[in-house]
Scaffold this active site. Sequence first.
Site, PDB file in Angstrom:
ATOM      1  N   ASN A  15       0.835  -1.199   0.000  1.00 46.31           N
ATOM      2  CA  ASN A  15       0.000   0.000   0.000  1.00 46.31           C
ATOM      3  C   ASN A  15       0.868   1.247   0.000  1.00 46.31           C
ATOM      4  O   ASN A  15       2.056   1.201  -0.283  1.00 46.31           O
ATOM      5  CB  ASN A  15      -0.917  -0.006   1.225  1.00 46.31           C
ATOM      6  CG  ASN A  15      -0.131   0.107   2.517  1.00 46.31           C
ATOM      7  OD1 ASN A  15       0.901  -0.532   2.687  1.00 46.31           O
ATOM      8  ND2 ASN A  15      -0.589   0.932   3.443  1.00 46.31           N
ATOM      9  N   CYS A  71       2.060   2.914   2.440  1.00 48.31           N
ATOM     10  CA  CYS A  71       3.122   2.950   3.451  1.00 48.31           C
ATOM     11  C   CYS A  71       3.822   1.605   3.632  1.00 48.31           C
ATOM     12  O   CYS A  71       4.517   1.401   4.628  1.00 48.31           O
ATOM     13  CB  CYS A  71       2.557   3.442   4.781  1.00 48.31           C
ATOM     14  SG  CYS A  71       1.762   5.058   4.677  1.00 48.31           S
ATOM     15  N   GLU A  90       2.988  -1.431   4.508  1.00 50.69           N
ATOM     16  CA  GLU A  90       2.745  -2.399   5.578  1.00 50.69           C
ATOM     17  C   GLU A  90       1.602  -3.364   5.275  1.00 50.69           C
ATOM     18  O   GLU A  90       1.410  -4.338   5.999  1.00 50.69           O
ATOM     19  CB  GLU A  90       2.472  -1.693   6.913  1.00 50.69           C
ATOM     20  CG  GLU A  90       1.056  -1.159   7.117  1.00 50.69           C
ATOM     21  CD  GLU A  90       0.844   0.206   6.507  1.00 50.69           C
ATOM     22  OE1 GLU A  90      -0.120   0.900   6.913  1.00 50.69           O
ATOM     23  OE2 GLU A  90       1.620   0.589   5.614  1.00 50.69           O
ATOM     24  N   PRO A 109       2.997   3.563   9.903  1.00 52.92           N
ATOM     25  CA  PRO A 109       3.934   4.594  10.385  1.00 52.92           C
ATOM     26  C   PRO A 109       3.433   5.399  11.582  1.00 52.92           C
ATOM     27  O   PRO A 109       4.238   5.893  12.360  1.00 52.92           O
ATOM     28  CB  PRO A 109       4.103   5.510   9.168  1.00 52.92           C
ATOM     29  CG  PRO A 109       3.655   4.711   8.006  1.00 52.92           C
ATOM     30  CD  PRO A 109       2.608   3.786   8.513  1.00 52.92           C
TER      31      PRO A 109
END
Length: 981
Positions: free
Chosen positions: A588, A590, A592, A773
């Site tokens: 995605n 970020c 993860e 994050p």
Amino acid sequence: MSLTIDSDRSVPLASNPSHSPVPVPSKASAAATPAFHVIRRNGSVSPFDAAKIAVALTKAFLAVEGNSAAASRRVHEIVDDLTGQIVSALTRRVGSDRALHIEDVQDQVELALMRGEHHKVARAYVLYREERARARRTAEAAVPAGAPLFQVRGADGILRPLDERRLQLVVDEACAGLADVDAAAILAETRRNLYDGISPAELALAPVMAARTLVESEPNYAFVSARLLLDMLRAEAVSFVEGVVAQPTQAEMATRYADYFPAFIRVGIEHELVDPELGRYDLARLAAALKPERDLNFQFLGLQTLYDRYFLQTGGTRIELPQAFFMRVAMGLALREIDRETRAIEFYDLLSSFDFMASTPTLFNSGTLRPQLSSCFLTTVPDDLDGIFKSVKDNALLAKYSGGLGNDWTRVRGLGAHIKGTNGESQGVVPFLKVANDTAIAVNQGGKRKGAVCAYLETWHVDIEEFLDLRKNTGDDRRRTHDMNTANWVPDLFMQRVAEDGVWTLFSPDETPDLHDLYGPAFKTAYEGYEAKAKRGEMRVHKEVKATDLWRRMLTMLFETGHPWITFKDPCNIRSPQRHAGVVHSSNLCTEITLNTSNDEVAVCNLGSINLAHHIVGDGLDLDRLARTVQTAMRMLDNVIDINFYTIPEARRSNLRHRPVGLGLMGFQDALQALRIPYASEAAVRFADESMEAISFHAISASTDLAAERGRYPSFEGSLWSQGVLPIDSVELLSEARGGLDLDRSTVLDWEGLRERVKTVGMRNSNTMAIAPTATISNICGVAQSIEPGYQNLYVKSNMSGDFTVVNAALVHDLKARGLWDEVMVSDLKYFDGSIGPIDRIPDDLKALYATAFEIDSSWLIEAAARRQKWIDQAQSLNLYIANPSGKKLDALYRLAWQRGLKTTYYLRSRSATHVEKSTLKGTDGKLNAVSAVIATAPAAAAPIVVPAAIKPAPQPIAIPIGEAWGKACAIDDPDCEACQ
């Protein structure tokens, strides 16, 4: 000699009759006068006039250096330059009320003189200011008691005396219970910024700004500032909700919340901000469950962020107080529970305690008319115009309500590929990426958060070399995407070819359509078959490159532009619990989330994070508290799936079929420091392992409990779960595919019992864990984000809410305990950009414990992440830090990440993006701080780095505006970047 700069009177020249007339300031120095005003020392207000600064500087220079013609010409040039610098600095620093105190102006003049190394003039100027200050203090001491106080001009235009008693009460209340804070200092600084006729809004802001200036010397002032901001918010929200002018104190809210909360829900429904269903709750019961004292747990950065962007507002007026906010979110998440009130109170208690925090979209939208609560959406883009532009439209619809996007573009045919419909040649994937980039800019979530998307491309795609260049600031701008994130989707076979120094062949996916869905040994077989066809001349579009050359270029671009990130296809798929139901084609925004995507399914993930720092007791984890937190958090996340507002049917279909959630963590660095464990240590790696094992165990157990209560997720049969293969077991599958994996696989908890329960009872969720994050929600909770090491111990953080001085309170506590915290230490921390390593008088044990991100060898981050990854069914947003990058270091680092079985990596932080101004922060904060972005650059036309040879030394770091840091390196605190939520 008289050198004062004031806005209400002329500036006398030194008493020298031979002085020639003062040169008139040039148009450059005086024309662009910003539209704000200056508060004089007597409290009156005058418009800001840059020409007065120029005149005063000129007189100052001539008074010191003489007035010959040559001197006058030289002074004229110097003054023009200095005036421009000063006006620019003041424009950056002016607050939202557009007012500056005369002392602020004079501080900037003094600073500009010192920076310009005009030491004689600066010395004379400093001495004169001190002389004038002594004279004022003498005059003020002679003012008789009972002299007129400042007056406040109300909205009706009437002047009323300042309520000194209330001001004192509010400041005292804000300081109550906090060590080493001084109400008198705040009041003194507040009064310095008052003036006759001040507005109520300016009056409310004055003590907030006063307290903020003291944060650098005592971290507890961050709590004081938040409490003073809370006083502003109470007046704003309670007055609007109750329909009368009100200024309740924190003490009064202990009883007033009960009346305010039902009124808030009613007003929210009336203004179409709140779902009418919330009005059907037992509001009196919920109001009685609110805990007003938890309003005091915020630090300024967290509360200001909520104030600016999260609290419900109408016409610019906030109507939501913090505990009402948490209860509104909890009510939204409990809408479909049988005993809604009990569950809402349970959810509220978890959120408001900061033990767990839901993701930004959930906080934004829960309990509203459009409850889009999910964080991440993953799509795969088809290879036809209808599909491509539908994907772009889907991006816009998903981003509209706060979704972060990951797009897989690997299926789109490459440059030069044949187009049957037109009998022409394809322009490749890049032009369409440009369209996606511009869409992300256009759809910015109503100004709340910049639209954010990441494009993924597999390493065998023939356009991969152009893809690597997308973030460069040179070349054809029509083939650049300056605002979109990019990531490499790397198969294991490529990494093996790099290790062998072998050849790598690039293909167009229209000729190799099955490679997109294959991984592991099956991918290797098919890929080598296509290579054989290419050698026989049976492939229309293909290109051979040395694998190491492509790898070097990937690392070069990662260093130079911060992109594309490096993520690994095979571990994401081989270890996926859902590999029976599809293929993971990308991560995605970020990095993860690792979920399947297809034409019919847009993957969705719902995120939230445990505050690990709140679960530390004595010398370890409070496992009972952690179990309770995880149990409630998993229920909340599962509820999101059913309550969620889906903007496209493919997202709804996927989410209801698989029901994935992503439970993560934040405050890892805080937890280590509480346990006295340095990040760069075997003990930290063990703690990462043990803490993630506990979270994994309880998350899987909680999902099994939900399956027993609510039923298994529909696609459970055939999954790894159904076979009794848990995340810790799937490590062996990756090891088998690679022929070995160097990773510690020890366990502590009773996994055998849980494994049997999962097989027999089932799982409610196809995926349970992902470490996001948490850039914003960690601010709300006042802890370090995610699994990150500390960025700096003293620095200026910038985001959409402004600039904030951040101090490591744990470090300050330890330095105080050893008698080392003083003004000199503050100065040293500023000078060394928040690092304590170079400060000799700090003991080595503290240097190790509070080492900052760029002082820690990133291999420690990878080792800790690898030990976490064995427990996680998805992935983790893993930033890597290198203070002095080289080709050899980057090569070793990313090979290590692959060798340890990591699924993804995130940003490479090669240099810090902000730094503490080395001169002074005293008397400034927020918009008043001078923040610059410092990045490492490489020559635009430099040849690719050679691995393992070192990168050529980059030019000296340059200062650039924060907003321009994109395209060169990740700006850790870019105010425009809200990707890391």
